[in-house]
Design a protein around this motif. Sequence first.
Motif, PDB file in Angstrom:
ATOM      1  N   LEU A 192      14.766 -59.466 -57.701  1.00 42.31           N
ATOM      2  CA  LEU A 192      14.015 -58.757 -58.211  1.00 42.31           C
ATOM      3  C   LEU A 192      13.224 -57.614 -58.887  1.00 42.31           C
ATOM      4  N   ARG A 193      14.398 -56.770 -57.430  1.00 44.42           N
ATOM      5  CA  ARG A 193      14.388 -55.155 -58.426  1.00 44.42           C
ATOM      6  C   ARG A 193      15.522 -54.939 -59.447  1.00 44.42           C
ATOM      7  N   GLN A 194      16.754 -55.967 -58.829  1.00 40.02           N
ATOM      8  CA  GLN A 194      17.327 -55.562 -59.559  1.00 40.02           C
ATOM      9  C   GLN A 194      17.843 -56.100 -61.173  1.00 40.02           C
ATOM     10  N   ALA A 195      16.631 -57.184 -61.561  1.00 41.96           N
ATOM     11  CA  ALA A 195      16.647 -57.449 -62.200  1.00 41.96           C
ATOM     12  C   ALA A 195      15.386 -57.047 -63.260  1.00 41.96           C
ATOM     13  N   GLY A 196      14.980 -55.532 -62.499  1.00 40.62           N
ATOM     14  CA  GLY A 196      13.881 -54.224 -62.966  1.00 40.62           C
ATOM     15  C   GLY A 196      12.319 -54.624 -62.934  1.00 40.62           C
ATOM     16  N   LEU A 197      11.706 -55.829 -61.997  1.00 38.24           N
ATOM     17  CA  LEU A 197      11.169 -55.844 -61.504  1.00 38.24           C
ATOM     18  C   LEU A 197      10.013 -54.578 -60.238  1.00 38.24           C
ATOM     19  N   ASP A 198       9.071 -54.595 -60.143  1.00 41.06           N
ATOM     20  CA  ASP A 198       8.819 -54.533 -58.775  1.00 41.06           C
ATOM     21  C   ASP A 198       8.207 -54.903 -57.987  1.00 41.06           C
ATOM     22  N   VAL A 199       8.422 -55.390 -56.732  1.00 39.23           N
ATOM     23  CA  VAL A 199       7.597 -56.036 -55.843  1.00 39.23           C
ATOM     24  C   VAL A 199       7.206 -55.027 -54.383  1.00 39.23           C
ATOM     25  N   PRO A 200       5.602 -55.008 -54.917  1.00 40.46           N
ATOM     26  CA  PRO A 200       4.998 -53.966 -54.075  1.00 40.46           C
ATOM     27  C   PRO A 200       5.105 -54.168 -52.380  1.00 40.46           C
ATOM     28  N   THR A 201       4.990 -56.222 -52.826  1.00 36.86           N
ATOM     29  CA  THR A 201       4.602 -56.837 -51.114  1.00 36.86           C
ATOM     30  C   THR A 201       5.518 -57.381 -50.247  1.00 36.86           C
ATOM     31  N   VAL A 202       6.185 -57.692 -49.670  1.00 35.38           N
ATOM     32  CA  VAL A 202       6.962 -58.797 -49.160  1.00 35.38           C
ATOM     33  C   VAL A 202       6.399 -58.838 -47.683  1.00 35.38           C
ATOM     34  N   SER A 203       6.127 -60.370 -48.106  1.00 36.77           N
ATOM     35  CA  SER A 203       5.201 -60.762 -47.308  1.00 36.77           C
ATOM     36  C   SER A 203       5.844 -62.052 -46.255  1.00 36.77           C
ATOM     37  N   ILE A 204       5.793 -61.651 -44.869  1.00 38.70           N
ATOM     38  CA  ILE A 204       6.715 -62.787 -43.987  1.00 38.70           C
ATOM     39  C   ILE A 204       5.999 -63.181 -43.147  1.00 38.70           C
ATOM     40  N   GLY A 205       6.459 -64.136 -41.948  1.00 40.45           N
ATOM     41  CA  GLY A 205       5.448 -64.206 -40.844  1.00 40.45           C
ATOM     42  C   GLY A 205       4.914 -66.317 -40.673  1.00 40.45           C
ATOM     43  N   SER A 206       5.087 -66.255 -39.752  1.00 37.83           N
ATOM     44  CA  SER A 206       4.780 -67.117 -38.849  1.00 37.83           C
ATOM     45  C   SER A 206       4.191 -66.605 -36.745  1.00 37.83           C
ATOM     46  N   THR A 207       4.078 -67.887 -36.546  1.00 33.77           N
ATOM     47  CA  THR A 207       2.831 -66.942 -34.930  1.00 33.77           C
ATOM     48  C   THR A 207       4.893 -66.909 -34.587  1.00 33.77           C
ATOM     49  N   PRO A 208       5.604 -68.146 -34.222  1.00 25.30           N
ATOM     50  CA  PRO A 208       7.189 -68.223 -33.829  1.00 25.30           C
ATOM     51  C   PRO A 208       7.523 -66.809 -33.669  1.00 25.30           C
ATOM     52  N   THR A 209       8.188 -67.121 -35.666  1.00 19.86           N
ATOM     53  CA  THR A 209       8.682 -65.394 -35.895  1.00 19.86           C
ATOM     54  C   THR A 209       8.215 -63.811 -35.176  1.00 19.86           C
ATOM     55  N   ALA A 210       6.991 -63.966 -35.419  1.00 20.09           N
ATOM     56  CA  ALA A 210       6.349 -62.289 -35.311  1.00 20.09           C
ATOM     57  C   ALA A 210       6.014 -62.052 -34.267  1.00 20.09           C
ATOM     58  N   HIS A 211       6.302 -63.171 -32.814  1.00 23.45           N
ATOM     59  CA  HIS A 211       6.627 -63.069 -31.426  1.00 23.45           C
ATOM     60  C   HIS A 211       8.064 -62.891 -31.029  1.00 23.45           C
ATOM     61  N   ALA A 212       8.520 -62.751 -32.561  1.00 24.84           N
ATOM     62  CA  ALA A 212      10.425 -62.596 -31.612  1.00 24.84           C
ATOM     63  C   ALA A 212      10.633 -61.360 -32.786  1.00 24.84           C
ATOM     64  N   PHE A 213       9.579 -60.760 -32.836  1.00 24.94           N
ATOM     65  CA  PHE A 213      10.701 -59.280 -33.523  1.00 24.94           C
ATOM     66  C   PHE A 213      10.285 -58.015 -32.820  1.00 24.94           C
ATOM     67  N   THR A 214      11.232 -58.488 -31.908  1.00 30.85           N
ATOM     68  CA  THR A 214      11.345 -57.116 -31.205  1.00 30.85           C
ATOM     69  C   THR A 214      11.550 -55.676 -31.443  1.00 30.85           C
ATOM     70  N   THR A 215      12.051 -55.110 -31.217  1.00 31.53           N
ATOM     71  CA  THR A 215      12.171 -53.828 -31.071  1.00 31.53           C
ATOM     72  C   THR A 215      13.597 -53.250 -32.030  1.00 31.53           C
ATOM     73  N   ASP A 216      14.500 -54.041 -31.899  1.00 26.57           N
ATOM     74  CA  ASP A 216      15.450 -54.256 -32.331  1.00 26.57           C
ATOM     75  C   ASP A 216      16.335 -54.737 -33.325  1.00 26.57           C
ATOM     76  N   ILE A 217      15.127 -56.011 -34.132  1.00 26.48           N
ATOM     77  CA  ILE A 217      15.260 -56.309 -34.947  1.00 26.48           C
ATOM     78  C   ILE A 217      15.119 -55.265 -36.384  1.00 26.48           C
ATOM     79  N   ASP A 218      15.160 -55.516 -37.301  1.00 25.60           N
ATOM     80  CA  ASP A 218      14.754 -54.680 -38.668  1.00 25.60           C
ATOM     81  C   ASP A 218      13.989 -55.645 -39.473  1.00 25.60           C
ATOM     82  N   LEU A 219      13.069 -55.108 -39.503  1.00 24.29           N
ATOM     83  CA  LEU A 219      11.905 -55.405 -40.279  1.00 24.29           C
ATOM     84  C   LEU A 219      12.015 -54.046 -41.563  1.00 24.29           C
TER      85      LEU A 219
END
Length: 373
Positions: A192-219
């Motif tokens: 989207l940004r390469q198309a010249g568009l703003d992306v203020p919100t980048v929303s992800i998540g589920s209960t399994p992945t949220a609990h897998a976000f260890t400190t070594d995962i790049d968010l």
Amino acid sequence: MRTLHDLDTPFAVVDRSRVLANVARLRERLAPHNVVLRPHVKTAKSTEVAELIFDGRPGPITVSTLAEAEAFADKGFRDITYAVGITAQKLPRIRALQERGVVVTVLLDSVEQAEAVAGIPALIEVDCDGHRGGVSATGDELAQIGQVLTESGSLAGILLHAGESYFAYTPQELKAAAVNEADVARRAATTLRQAGLDVPTVSIGSTPTAHAFTTDIDLSGITEVRAGNYVFFDLVMAGIGVCTVDDLALSVVVTVIGHQTSRGQILTDGGWMATSRDRGTARQPIDQGYGLVAELDGTLIPDLLMSDASQEHGTLSLRPGSPYPLPNLPIGTRLRILPNHACATAAQHRQYTVISSQADLVVENVWERIQGW
């Protein structure tokens, strides 16, 4: 003073201490990542549960129905993401919420939807694992939708949901799902940004992945994380290793109403109308039937399962191959059923009977659930 012995069965029980522990656990997990937690309230559908998450104050939430959005707006919640694909007939209710000062952000994945929502903030759903809806993170359609939304002032960002994480059964698989979700989100934002568009919100998540976000995962580049089931947890989440059975905060109290000794069965007054027909653990390494069975104080009865369900009858029997004898549970005995899927089980009930801790049988409160769409 009422206790769990005094109410007509079946009824849903929530252990407030376990909810608080589950809430604190995810808050601590996400703290190093500098992201906003936008809990999904579709599991509990309870303003009281949401207030536990936000220490008694309104906060940003995700909903699955407009009934939830309206009920939470009535309680002062003003930042709501409606995370189900939008259709035109629902827009009047959303505009009515806007007129009350509520920011409702909708979800879509087509140009047709984008053209309909002019003036309403919208997130574009991006598919990260082929689970359900959404567009490709790198395809032309994403930029096309983004352009239409930008022209009407509606582009709020993107949203992803790692649905396949519910079928990850090892820490490595869960971590891989979490990493993939974040990576795909960043790729979509770049498109989207390469198309010249703003992306203020980048929303992800589920209960399994949220609990897998260890400190070594790049968010980096991720602005918010969504999760919902974690407030209660359930046997599916325990089966994939996100929690343990001791973390489950929701159960259903039932009463023994009969025996079929020759068939090794005990009957209760809690059928699928009380616990749901969800058999989510059937595809897991350990099948928990329709739920595990515990004594009224929460102590698990070894190898006893809710093995079958008709509308108002639950059937209890021992797990196949169990070395234990069928327990002696006289008619009138009260038990708790621990559910496969908290969302589905909670949906069978109009309210929660709240206790302060698992072994405390005193009714502390009653919390109403939001119903309908």
